[in-house]
Design an enzyme around this catalytic site. Structure first.
Site, PDB file in Angstrom:
ATOM      1  N   ASP A   6       0.860  -1.191   0.000  1.00  0.00           N
ATOM      2  CA  ASP A   6       0.000   0.000   0.000  1.00  0.00           C
ATOM      3  C   ASP A   6       0.890   1.232   0.000  1.00  0.00           C
ATOM      4  O   ASP A   6       2.102   1.159   0.205  1.00  0.00           O
ATOM      5  CB  ASP A   6      -0.963   0.017   1.193  1.00  0.00           C
ATOM      6  CG  ASP A   6      -0.244  -0.086   2.534  1.00  0.00           C
ATOM      7  OD1 ASP A   6       0.672   0.724   2.786  1.00  0.00           O
ATOM      8  OD2 ASP A   6      -0.581  -0.978   3.318  1.00  0.00           O
ATOM      9  N   ARG A  56      -9.478   0.225   2.311  1.00  0.00           N
ATOM     10  CA  ARG A  56      -9.710  -0.518   3.549  1.00  0.00           C
ATOM     11  C   ARG A  56     -10.933   0.051   4.269  1.00  0.00           C
ATOM     12  O   ARG A  56     -11.104   1.264   4.361  1.00  0.00           O
ATOM     13  CB  ARG A  56      -8.480  -0.422   4.467  1.00  0.00           C
ATOM     14  CG  ARG A  56      -8.614  -1.196   5.775  1.00  0.00           C
ATOM     15  CD  ARG A  56      -7.394  -1.024   6.641  1.00  0.00           C
ATOM     16  NE  ARG A  56      -6.193  -1.587   6.061  1.00  0.00           N
ATOM     17  CZ  ARG A  56      -5.862  -2.880   6.156  1.00  0.00           C
ATOM     18  NH1 ARG A  56      -6.656  -3.718   6.795  1.00  0.00           N
ATOM     19  NH2 ARG A  56      -4.754  -3.315   5.602  1.00  0.00           N
ATOM     20  N   LYS A 113      -4.951   0.240  -2.722  1.00  0.00           N
ATOM     21  CA  LYS A 113      -5.990  -0.564  -2.084  1.00  0.00           C
ATOM     22  C   LYS A 113      -6.900   0.326  -1.256  1.00  0.00           C
ATOM     23  O   LYS A 113      -6.542   1.465  -0.905  1.00  0.00           O
ATOM     24  CB  LYS A 113      -5.377  -1.655  -1.200  1.00  0.00           C
ATOM     25  CG  LYS A 113      -4.740  -1.150   0.089  1.00  0.00           C
ATOM     26  CD  LYS A 113      -4.254  -2.313   0.929  1.00  0.00           C
ATOM     27  CE  LYS A 113      -3.703  -1.806   2.271  1.00  0.00           C
ATOM     28  NZ  LYS A 113      -3.198  -2.890   3.117  1.00  0.00           N
ATOM     29  N   THR A 155      -3.838 -12.255   8.591  1.00  0.00           N
ATOM     30  CA  THR A 155      -4.700 -13.244   7.935  1.00  0.00           C
ATOM     31  C   THR A 155      -4.289 -13.505   6.488  1.00  0.00           C
ATOM     32  O   THR A 155      -4.799 -14.436   5.867  1.00  0.00           O
ATOM     33  CB  THR A 155      -6.165 -12.780   7.949  1.00  0.00           C
ATOM     34  OG1 THR A 155      -6.277 -11.550   7.242  1.00  0.00           O
ATOM     35  CG2 THR A 155      -6.656 -12.607   9.378  1.00  0.00           C
TER      36      THR A 155
END
Length: 326
Positions: free
Chosen positions: A178, A204, A202, A235
């Protein structure tokens, strides 16, 4: 080895919590001290008991704990160890937290939120810590949260030395996941001979944890070997999507390099299936066999931690370890 080094009137001791004793043992081996014998156990109601089995009076104590699952238990254990050292008359107490707990909660995104990274620093100080040492803080400004010296270590030299052997330096690009991590990518670029830079645009949703969407690549990656760099993988959603976007944009292959392998479910599945050629992390956190996969490489952070501890003990320069990187 008893976990004690004596230099003139000074004594260094290394003590460890129970979260990741293997890392502490590796650091102790690098220091040639071992780890101070400690009695630690849980009472039936979950309370933690700690006692050091040898005198720590007048010592320069380094308390190492990796804040893995269950993170709140290991934070509390480290606080109790600090308190025990203080009450046993240790001269100086340094918290060694390779992965800083709650480090991502370093600012308020919405009203009525805590700044939990600051709270952790306050707790360490209140328990009796004089100094703090950590590796690749998620936000560098968190160094200012602790009221005392902070040694912010960089895993970049460890990662770069390995990655340099895995890519064609004449055809490599460094990619940030990012725009906010582009400064770190710039340092990687310098270490890889001035490799071109790119980043993933990106979005979020701040109301949903661990959720982001990789949109497109900003920069030229076509035909290049890409090194996708970040401070941690939790994750794996951001990294996995970034790898897919890079490959769709014509990248020859992608190596992922990150300091902290948190690897919360379903990270292992995502990373093993995203198309990355290799995923490289350090062992600031334990990675159990169930979280490992064929393309995962784990590098030891123990030599770096040991060198930094030695510099602090000898009143030397921790910055000198990074050749200007930090």
């Amino acid at each position: 080895m008893t976990g004690i080094i004596t230099t003139g009137e000074k004594r260094l001791i290394l003590v460890s919590g129970r979260a990741y004793p293997e890392l502490a043992a590796a650091v102790g081996e690098e220091l040639t001290t071992g780890v101070l014998p400690t009695t630690a156990y849980d009472f039936a109601n979950g309370e933690i008991y700690v006692r050091f089995n040898e005198s720590v009076r007048g010592c320069d104590a380094f308390v190492i704990q990796s804040h893995t699952e269950p993170i709140n238990k290991w934070v509390m254990e480290q606080l109790i160890m600090i308190d025990a050292l203080k009450r046993a008359s240790a001269k100086r107490i340094t918290v060694v937290a390779p992965f800083y707990p709650y480090g991502r909660q370093d600012k308020k995104h919405l009203g009525r939120e805590p700044i939990s990274a600051r709270l952790m620093s306050d707790l360490f100080k209140a328990a009796g810590a004089d100094r703090l040492m950590s590796v690749d803080l998620h936000a560098s400004q968190a160094q200012g949260f602790f009221d005392g010296p902070v040694d912010h270590l960089w895993a970049m030299p460890v990662l770069v030395d390995y990655v340099r052997t895995r890519v064609d330096l004449s055809n490599v690009a460094v990619v940030s996941p990012d725009a906010g991590r582009i400064r770190v990518a710039e340092k990687w670029s310098q270490k890889l001979g001035g490799a071109p830079l790119a980043f993933i645009h990106k979005t979020r949703d701040t109301t949903r944890p661990n959720v982001s969407v990789a949109n497109r690549v900003v920069g030229d990656v076509e035909g290049r070997e890409c090194v996708l760099v970040d401070d941690l993988i939790d994750t794996g959603g951001t990294i996995a999507e970034a790898v897919k976007v890079l490959l769709a944009s014509g990248a020859k292959n992608v190596i992922v390099a990150a300091t902290h392998g948190v690897l919360s479910d379903p990270a292992t599945q995502r990373l093993s299936e995203c198309g990355a050629r290799e995923v490289v992390v350090t062992n600031t956190l334990p990675i159990v066999p169930a979280k490992r996969f064929d393309k995962l490489t784990i590098l030891s952070i123990a030599p770096l931690l040991a060198r930094a501890i030695r510099e602090v003990f000898d009143d030397g320069s921790v910055t000198s370890l990074f050749d200007g990187v930090a």
